[in-house]
Design an enzyme around this catalytic site. Structure first.
Site, PDB file in Angstrom:
ATOM      1  N   LYS A 198      25.000  -5.780  26.713  1.00  0.00           N
ATOM      2  CA  LYS A 198      23.949  -5.331  25.778  1.00  0.00           C
ATOM      3  C   LYS A 198      22.907  -6.433  25.687  1.00  0.00           C
ATOM      4  O   LYS A 198      23.220  -7.609  25.913  1.00  0.00           O
ATOM      5  CB  LYS A 198      24.557  -5.109  24.384  1.00  0.00           C
ATOM      6  CG  LYS A 198      23.732  -4.213  23.508  1.00  0.00           C
ATOM      7  CD  LYS A 198      24.065  -2.756  23.766  1.00  0.00           C
ATOM      8  CE  LYS A 198      23.178  -1.804  23.023  1.00  0.00           C
ATOM      9  NZ  LYS A 198      23.689  -0.419  23.097  1.00  0.00           N
ATOM     10  N   ASP A 211      17.891   1.547  23.831  1.00  0.00           N
ATOM     11  CA  ASP A 211      18.648   1.607  22.575  1.00  0.00           C
ATOM     12  C   ASP A 211      17.574   1.666  21.476  1.00  0.00           C
ATOM     13  O   ASP A 211      16.441   2.082  21.777  1.00  0.00           O
ATOM     14  CB  ASP A 211      19.571   0.377  22.419  1.00  0.00           C
ATOM     15  CG  ASP A 211      20.606   0.542  21.316  1.00  0.00           C
ATOM     16  OD1 ASP A 211      21.621   1.218  21.543  1.00  0.00           O
ATOM     17  OD2 ASP A 211      20.398   0.014  20.200  1.00  0.00           O
ATOM     18  N   SER A 235      23.719   7.823  32.065  1.00  0.00           N
ATOM     19  CA  SER A 235      23.191   6.637  32.758  1.00  0.00           C
ATOM     20  C   SER A 235      24.016   6.375  34.021  1.00  0.00           C
ATOM     21  O   SER A 235      23.471   6.042  35.073  1.00  0.00           O
ATOM     22  CB  SER A 235      23.259   5.404  31.857  1.00  0.00           C
ATOM     23  OG  SER A 235      22.166   5.361  30.968  1.00  0.00           O
TER      24      SER A 235
HETATM   25  P1  NDP Z   1      15.574   5.049  18.112  1.00  0.00           P
HETATM   26  O1  NDP Z   1      14.822   3.778  18.076  1.00  0.00           O
HETATM   27  O2  NDP Z   1      15.067   6.161  18.944  1.00  0.00           O
HETATM   28  O3  NDP Z   1      15.740   5.621  16.631  1.00  0.00           O
HETATM   29  C1  NDP Z   1      16.378   4.868  15.649  1.00  0.00           C
HETATM   30  C2  NDP Z   1      16.379   5.655  14.351  1.00  0.00           C
HETATM   31  O4  NDP Z   1      17.212   4.994  13.410  1.00  0.00           O
HETATM   32  C3  NDP Z   1      14.998   5.729  13.719  1.00  0.00           C
HETATM   33  O5  NDP Z   1      14.885   6.922  12.968  1.00  0.00           O
HETATM   34  C4  NDP Z   1      15.009   4.510  12.793  1.00  0.00           C
HETATM   35  O6  NDP Z   1      14.102   4.562  11.718  1.00  0.00           O
HETATM   36  C5  NDP Z   1      16.434   4.523  12.307  1.00  0.00           C
HETATM   37  N1  NDP Z   1      16.833   3.158  11.950  1.00  0.00           N
HETATM   38  C6  NDP Z   1      16.846   2.080  12.761  1.00  0.00           C
HETATM   39  N2  NDP Z   1      17.241   0.981  12.082  1.00  0.00           N
HETATM   40  C7  NDP Z   1      17.460   1.405  10.815  1.00  0.00           C
HETATM   41  C8  NDP Z   1      17.878   0.753   9.647  1.00  0.00           C
HETATM   42  N3  NDP Z   1      18.146  -0.566   9.633  1.00  0.00           N
HETATM   43  N4  NDP Z   1      18.018   1.504   8.515  1.00  0.00           N
HETATM   44  C9  NDP Z   1      17.744   2.843   8.528  1.00  0.00           C
HETATM   45  N5  NDP Z   1      17.320   3.521   9.606  1.00  0.00           N
HETATM   46  C10 NDP Z   1      17.201   2.798  10.726  1.00  0.00           C
HETATM   47  O7  NDP Z   1      17.071   4.660  18.521  1.00  0.00           O
HETATM   48  P2  NDP Z   1      18.232   5.585  19.099  1.00  0.00           P
HETATM   49  O8  NDP Z   1      18.136   6.949  18.517  1.00  0.00           O
HETATM   50  O9  NDP Z   1      18.264   5.413  20.549  1.00  0.00           O
HETATM   51  O10 NDP Z   1      19.528   4.845  18.515  1.00  0.00           O
HETATM   52  C11 NDP Z   1      20.145   5.206  17.282  1.00  0.00           C
HETATM   53  C12 NDP Z   1      21.573   4.725  17.262  1.00  0.00           C
HETATM   54  O11 NDP Z   1      22.296   5.321  18.352  1.00  0.00           O
HETATM   55  C13 NDP Z   1      21.773   3.212  17.431  1.00  0.00           C
HETATM   56  O12 NDP Z   1      22.911   2.814  16.705  1.00  0.00           O
HETATM   57  C14 NDP Z   1      22.056   3.073  18.931  1.00  0.00           C
HETATM   58  O13 NDP Z   1      22.761   1.887  19.210  1.00  0.00           O
HETATM   59  C15 NDP Z   1      22.902   4.306  19.153  1.00  0.00           C
HETATM   60  N6  NDP Z   1      23.011   4.788  20.526  1.00  0.00           N
HETATM   61  C16 NDP Z   1      21.903   5.056  21.286  1.00  0.00           C
HETATM   62  C17 NDP Z   1      22.043   5.542  22.561  1.00  0.00           C
HETATM   63  C18 NDP Z   1      20.877   5.922  23.402  1.00  0.00           C
HETATM   64  O14 NDP Z   1      21.096   6.430  24.514  1.00  0.00           O
HETATM   65  N7  NDP Z   1      19.638   5.755  22.950  1.00  0.00           N
HETATM   66  C19 NDP Z   1      23.368   5.734  23.164  1.00  0.00           C
HETATM   67  C20 NDP Z   1      24.470   5.511  22.263  1.00  0.00           C
HETATM   68  C21 NDP Z   1      24.271   5.030  21.001  1.00  0.00           C
HETATM   69  P3  NDP Z   1      12.806   3.618  11.714  1.00  0.00           P
HETATM   70  O15 NDP Z   1      11.883   4.252  12.716  1.00  0.00           O
HETATM   71  O16 NDP Z   1      12.292   3.667  10.314  1.00  0.00           O
HETATM   72  O17 NDP Z   1      13.255   2.245  12.113  1.00  0.00           O
HETATM   73  O1  2IT Z   2      24.824   2.297  23.049  1.00  0.00           O
HETATM   74  C1  2IT Z   2      24.664   2.859  24.165  1.00  0.00           C
HETATM   75  O2  2IT Z   2      25.609   3.393  24.751  1.00  0.00           O
HETATM   76  C2  2IT Z   2      23.309   2.891  24.730  1.00  0.00           C
HETATM   77  N1  2IT Z   2      22.389   2.416  24.097  1.00  0.00           N
HETATM   78  C3  2IT Z   2      23.095   3.473  26.098  1.00  0.00           C
HETATM   79  C4  2IT Z   2      23.478   2.499  27.172  1.00  0.00           C
HETATM   80  C5  2IT Z   2      23.140   2.920  28.584  1.00  0.00           C
HETATM   81  O3  2IT Z   2      23.316   2.049  29.448  1.00  0.00           O
HETATM   82  O4  2IT Z   2      22.718   4.052  28.834  1.00  0.00           O
END
Ligand code: NDP
Ligand code: 2IT
Length: 446
Positions: free
Chosen positions: A126, A166, A379
């Protein structure tokens, strides 16, 4: 048993001071995996879990860049290469002001277990930076991404370490980073995933985490002869994962009542629909605006500033924003309101005390490392397609994603069955541990 676990945690804590998120992730795994190790002699005397808790490599670097006013700014970049026993390091990059070593080490540690569950050959890593993309111009984001990659490129590669997105890193940032990598190496390779479709990306990758979490939910519900159709669903977040979890829930006939961001949550008693989802995606992905604008646009929708959506009565909850966003009080409220199924779309969104509440009430609880593995799984399929120099159709990738989520669910059941109940947390941890630990044992002390 408690004494062995406490001693292990004390040893890890001693060498990882001031890293609360990392310690939280290690403790959660230790509590379920150490009893398994004690029962299985092949793991005795190998210090195997301690080796897993120590990153193979940690890189930290300066990221200087120039903002639109001409001022020189400095951020800190990182890549944690946690474990390569079953494949090259794989995992996302996070750009958020809260990023530090503890947050990225917890994410990298979780990623090792998650990637092992996908059935694909991927180790775990990461990275990211304490850069806040909010309010930055496109030019600023591009210059930041280029500077970040100008150092990161030495440490990654299609057979070494393959980053992805992420929080704060989506298609735009992957594009800028890929462009800079290609320029520096003069090579067009699959070094990042989440790429655009016309330059090596996979169909369904943007959708994969959210869709995968919903497929996992239906697998879980099926164990109680139930399904998502007709259920009231509460979702937190409004980014990549939340958007596609909501889209798939709606497609399957569930009623999605909420979305949120760090400012608060919106409650739509009529539920989101296809048209409203198109509005949310344009709002968040193109306009990069706040979710409160949803309440300003649609009638009967309320915005709850500074609050989280767990107070809204529901059957099923999907925390899809960030770590520790659902605490003990929220968990009790969910249980009190009749919620019986929690599927983590985010990484470690539920606090340890919240998870205790879920177990106490025998709720169906899916830990992120199992239920959000669809993103990294696709991925992995993107890497496979890049290696083949070929691309599969949307239907082919979706079919593989569904099969992988079912496989992960079955692994959790195999290792997590406790009488009539399935402890998915225990099942996921043990299934992943066995795969990584056996590979490490076979490869000797390296
Ligand atoms: P994005 O940046 O697309 O969206 C993040 C969302 O979470 C936004 O709505 C954001 O609001 C909110 N957020 C972020 N930080 C905070 C906080 N401290 N308090 C409240 N709301 C918060 O990210 P993703 O959707 O990609 O990721 C969301 C979660 O999913 C994370 O935990 C990530 O690690 C996990 N994840 C993502 C994957 C991926 O493929 N993208 C895969 C697996 C897990 P704001 O805009 O106000 O910050
Ligand atoms: O938390 C996760 O699994 C991700 N942000 C996606 C990682 C990836 O390599 O697609």
């Amino acid at each position: 048993m408690k004494q062995i676990i406490d001693q292990f945690i004390a040893d890890v804590q001693q060498r990882n001071q001031h890293e609360p998120e990392f310690m939280q992730a290690v403790r959660e795994v230790a509590e379920t995996v150490i009893p398994y190790i004690v029962k299985h002699e092949i793991y005795h005397g190998k210090n195997i879990l301690m080796r897993m808790a120590e990153p193979e490599r940690v890189v930290s670097f300066r990221v200087p860049w120039i903002d639109d006013t001409g001022e020189i700014r400095v951020n800190r970049g990182y890549r944690i290469e946690m474990n390569s026993a079953i494949g090259p390091y794989k995992g996302g990059l996070r750009f958020h002001e809260s990023v530090n070593l503890s947050v990225l080490k917890f994410l990298a540690f979780e990623q090792v277990f998650k990637n092992a569950l996908t059935t694909l050959p991927m180790g775990g890593g990461k990275g990211g930076a304490d850069f806040n993309p909010k309010g930055k111009s496109d030019g600023e984001v591009m210059r930041f991404c280029q500077s970040f990659m100008t150092e990161l490129f030495r440490h990654i590669g299609p057979n070494r370490d393959i980053p992805a997105g992420d929080i704060g890193v989506g298609g735009r940032e992957i594009g800028y980073m890929f462009g800079q990598y290609k320029r520096l190496k003069n090579e067009f390779t699959g070094v990042l995933t989440g790429k655009g479709i016309s330059w090596g990306g996979s169909m369904i990758r943007p959708e994969a985490t959210g869709y995968g979490a919903v497929y996992f939910a239906n697998n879980m519900l099926a164990t109680r002869s139930n399904q998502l159709e007709g259920k009231q669903v509460v979702i937190s977040g409004s980014g990549n994962v939340a958007q596609y979890a909501a889209e798939k829930c709606i497609q399957l006939g569930a009623k999605v009542l909420t979305l949120s961001d760090s400012s608060g949550y919106v409650y739509d008693p009529e539920g989101l629909d296809v048209g409203k989802m198109a509005f949310v995606m344009d709002l968040k992905n193109n306009k990069r605006d706040r979710i409160s604008a949803y309440a300003d646009t649609y009638p009967n929708v309320s915005f709850h500033a500074g609050k989280r959506p767990w107070e809204v009565p529901c059957d099923v909850a999907f925390p899809c924003a960030t770590q520790n966003e659902l605490d003990q009080k929220d968990a009790k409220q969910l249980a009190y309101n009749g919620c019986f199924c929690i599927i983590e779309g985010a990484n470690m969104p539920s606090t340890p005390k919240a998870i205790k509440v879920f177990h106490k009430h025998q709720m169906l609880f899916a830990p992120g490392k199992a239920s959000n593995a669809g993103g990294v799984a696709v991925s992995g399929l993107e890497i496979a397609q890049n290696s083949l120099r070929y691309s599969w159709t949307r239907e082919e990738v979706d079919e593989r994603l569904q099969a992988i989520m079912t496989d992960i669910h079955d692994s959790c059941v195999t290792h997590g069955k406790e009488g009539d109940h399935v402890n998915y947390e225990k099942g996921a941890n043990i299934a992943a541990f066995v795969k990584v630990a056996d590979a490490m044992l076979a490869q000797g002390v390296v």
